[in-house]
Design a protein around this motif. Sequence first.
Motif, mmCIF file in Angstrom:
data_model
loop_
_atom_site.group_PDB
_atom_site.id
_atom_site.type_symbol
_atom_site.label_atom_id
_atom_site.label_comp_id
_atom_site.label_asym_id
_atom_site.label_seq_id
_atom_site.Cartn_x
_atom_site.Cartn_y
_atom_site.Cartn_z
ATOM 1 N N ILE A 25 67.194 11.370 10.053
ATOM 2 C CA ILE A 25 67.798 12.677 9.731
ATOM 3 C C ILE A 25 66.740 13.719 9.371
ATOM 4 O O ILE A 25 67.008 14.913 9.469
ATOM 5 C CB ILE A 25 68.904 12.607 8.636
ATOM 6 C CG1 ILE A 25 68.381 12.079 7.305
ATOM 7 C CG2 ILE A 25 70.095 11.795 9.104
ATOM 8 C CD1 ILE A 25 69.440 12.060 6.205
ATOM 9 N N ALA A 26 65.555 13.265 8.948
ATOM 10 C CA ALA A 26 64.551 14.268 8.561
ATOM 11 C C ALA A 26 63.107 13.794 8.740
ATOM 12 O O ALA A 26 62.205 14.365 8.137
ATOM 13 C CB ALA A 26 64.772 14.678 7.105
ATOM 14 N N GLY A 27 62.866 12.763 9.576
ATOM 15 C CA GLY A 27 61.507 12.228 9.716
ATOM 16 C C GLY A 27 60.495 13.217 10.278
ATOM 17 O O GLY A 27 59.453 13.467 9.656
ATOM 18 N N PRO A 28 60.778 13.826 11.459
ATOM 19 C CA PRO A 28 59.808 14.790 11.993
ATOM 20 C C PRO A 28 59.604 15.982 11.051
ATOM 21 O O PRO A 28 58.476 16.450 10.870
ATOM 22 C CB PRO A 28 60.447 15.215 13.323
ATOM 23 C CG PRO A 28 61.308 14.056 13.708
ATOM 24 C CD PRO A 28 61.856 13.532 12.410
ATOM 25 N N ALA A 33 56.314 18.944 7.120
ATOM 26 C CA ALA A 33 56.212 19.535 5.775
ATOM 27 C C ALA A 33 55.063 18.905 4.991
ATOM 28 O O ALA A 33 54.330 19.600 4.273
ATOM 29 C CB ALA A 33 57.527 19.344 5.021
ATOM 30 N N ALA A 34 54.900 17.587 5.137
ATOM 31 C CA ALA A 34 53.815 16.893 4.436
ATOM 32 C C ALA A 34 52.454 17.408 4.921
ATOM 33 O O ALA A 34 51.524 17.576 4.136
ATOM 34 C CB ALA A 34 53.931 15.386 4.637
ATOM 35 N N LEU A 75 54.131 8.921 8.039
ATOM 36 C CA LEU A 75 54.702 10.273 7.919
ATOM 37 C C LEU A 75 54.025 11.086 6.822
ATOM 38 O O LEU A 75 54.194 12.299 6.748
ATOM 39 C CB LEU A 75 56.207 10.177 7.614
ATOM 40 C CG LEU A 75 57.093 9.582 8.712
ATOM 41 C CD1 LEU A 75 58.494 9.287 8.175
ATOM 42 C CD2 LEU A 75 57.178 10.522 9.910
ATOM 43 N N GLY A 76 53.306 10.400 5.939
ATOM 44 C CA GLY A 76 52.660 11.095 4.822
ATOM 45 C C GLY A 76 53.616 11.411 3.691
ATOM 46 O O GLY A 76 53.438 12.402 2.970
ATOM 47 N N PHE A 178 56.484 15.516 15.200
ATOM 48 C CA PHE A 178 57.112 14.585 16.152
ATOM 49 C C PHE A 178 56.246 13.358 16.458
ATOM 50 O O PHE A 178 56.741 12.224 16.472
ATOM 51 C CB PHE A 178 57.484 15.313 17.450
ATOM 52 C CG PHE A 178 58.163 14.413 18.446
ATOM 53 C CD1 PHE A 178 59.497 14.067 18.297
ATOM 54 C CD2 PHE A 178 57.451 13.868 19.520
ATOM 55 C CE1 PHE A 178 60.127 13.204 19.202
ATOM 56 C CE2 PHE A 178 58.068 13.010 20.425
ATOM 57 C CZ PHE A 178 59.405 12.682 20.274
ATOM 58 N N ASP A 179 54.964 13.567 16.705
ATOM 59 C CA ASP A 179 54.096 12.437 17.063
ATOM 60 C C ASP A 179 54.032 11.414 15.927
ATOM 61 O O ASP A 179 54.100 10.200 16.162
ATOM 62 C CB ASP A 179 52.684 12.923 17.415
ATOM 63 C CG ASP A 179 52.661 13.671 18.743
ATOM 64 O OD1 ASP A 179 53.666 13.586 19.489
ATOM 65 O OD2 ASP A 179 51.659 14.356 19.017
ATOM 66 N N ALA A 180 53.902 11.916 14.709
ATOM 67 C CA ALA A 180 53.867 11.003 13.556
ATOM 68 C C ALA A 180 55.188 10.246 13.440
ATOM 69 O O ALA A 180 55.223 9.054 13.123
ATOM 70 C CB ALA A 180 53.601 11.792 12.269
ATOM 71 N N TRP A 181 56.300 10.939 13.712
ATOM 72 C CA TRP A 181 57.615 10.287 13.653
ATOM 73 C C TRP A 181 57.710 9.148 14.665
ATOM 74 O O TRP A 181 58.194 8.054 14.341
ATOM 75 C CB TRP A 181 58.725 11.321 13.925
ATOM 76 C CG TRP A 181 60.071 10.672 14.061
ATOM 77 C CD1 TRP A 181 60.907 10.289 13.048
ATOM 78 C CD2 TRP A 181 60.716 10.278 15.280
ATOM 79 N NE1 TRP A 181 62.035 9.680 13.573
ATOM 80 C CE2 TRP A 181 61.937 9.665 14.935
ATOM 81 C CE3 TRP A 181 60.381 10.376 16.645
ATOM 82 C CZ2 TRP A 181 62.822 9.159 15.893
ATOM 83 C CZ3 TRP A 181 61.261 9.868 17.595
ATOM 84 C CH2 TRP A 181 62.468 9.275 17.218
ATOM 85 N N GLN A 182 57.242 9.403 15.890
ATOM 86 C CA GLN A 182 57.324 8.354 16.923
ATOM 87 C C GLN A 182 56.574 7.096 16.500
ATOM 88 O O GLN A 182 57.061 5.981 16.674
ATOM 89 C CB GLN A 182 56.749 8.882 18.239
ATOM 90 C CG GLN A 182 57.797 9.522 19.133
ATOM 91 C CD GLN A 182 57.381 9.539 20.590
ATOM 92 O OE1 GLN A 182 56.212 9.796 20.899
ATOM 93 N NE2 GLN A 182 58.313 9.292 21.483
#
Length: 246
Positions: A25-28, A33-34, A75-76, A178-182
């Motif tokens: 729901i809020a990973g990317p 934000a991080a 994700l940090g 997005f890349d970090a989320w993947q």
Amino acid sequence: MIEDKVYAARSILVVGAHAFDAEVIAGPLAAAAAKNGAQVTFLHLSMGEQGHPCLIPEHYSAQKEDEAAKAAARLGVGMRNMKLRDAFLPNDNATALQVCDVIREMRPEVVITHWHGSWHKDHRAAAQLTQTGIFFSALPTLKRAHPAHTPQLLLFGENWEDDEGFRPEHLVDVSAGFDAWQKAVMEYELARGLSSFPYVDYYSALYRLRGCLRGTRHAQAFAAASHSWNAGSGLFAPPADRSHDT
Ligand SMILES: [Zn+2]
């Protein structure tokens, strides 16, 4: 604009029913934000330990805790595990007070959780627990370990299980995350083929689709809280400047 408010926040709290829900729901958004320097915390109400076809819940819970920690690192973001029982999330005042305590400790300007229109009872409970947790957090007369705190913005994220009545009212550019989320979600066995639902395909396409509408590479959609909620949850904040009223 909601996007400006989100990225201006110093602290963001994302409340998910099961480990992996906050990530979708809020990973990317969290990763983006991080990167900007915000302190983002994922609060997993349960580990989602009932969801493995072979492992007993105790073993799967330990595995998901490990996966969630690795995903959070990618994700940090920080992570809290409330370790409530999957499929039996108690939607009561005692549990909402635990959520309140995390809100008061982290003092987020922005809180994100599930949309209430879900087939999954735990997701519905998480949405209500978060709203009640914010209500308790804002009550100055309620004495807890930390002083009262009123978040400025409550948003409901997009989740394939929470589609009943969900309206994508706000689109937030999350291209930078997005890349970090993947990489983060691939830490979960759930994303690597454990489930019959193709999570990574679905959410990668969804964030791209929302990005097409936002005019960015990737975006995430959010529903806003009602006007009365927004007015009511600020009841305990200092009164607005009324000098221009007459
Ligand atoms: Zn879930």
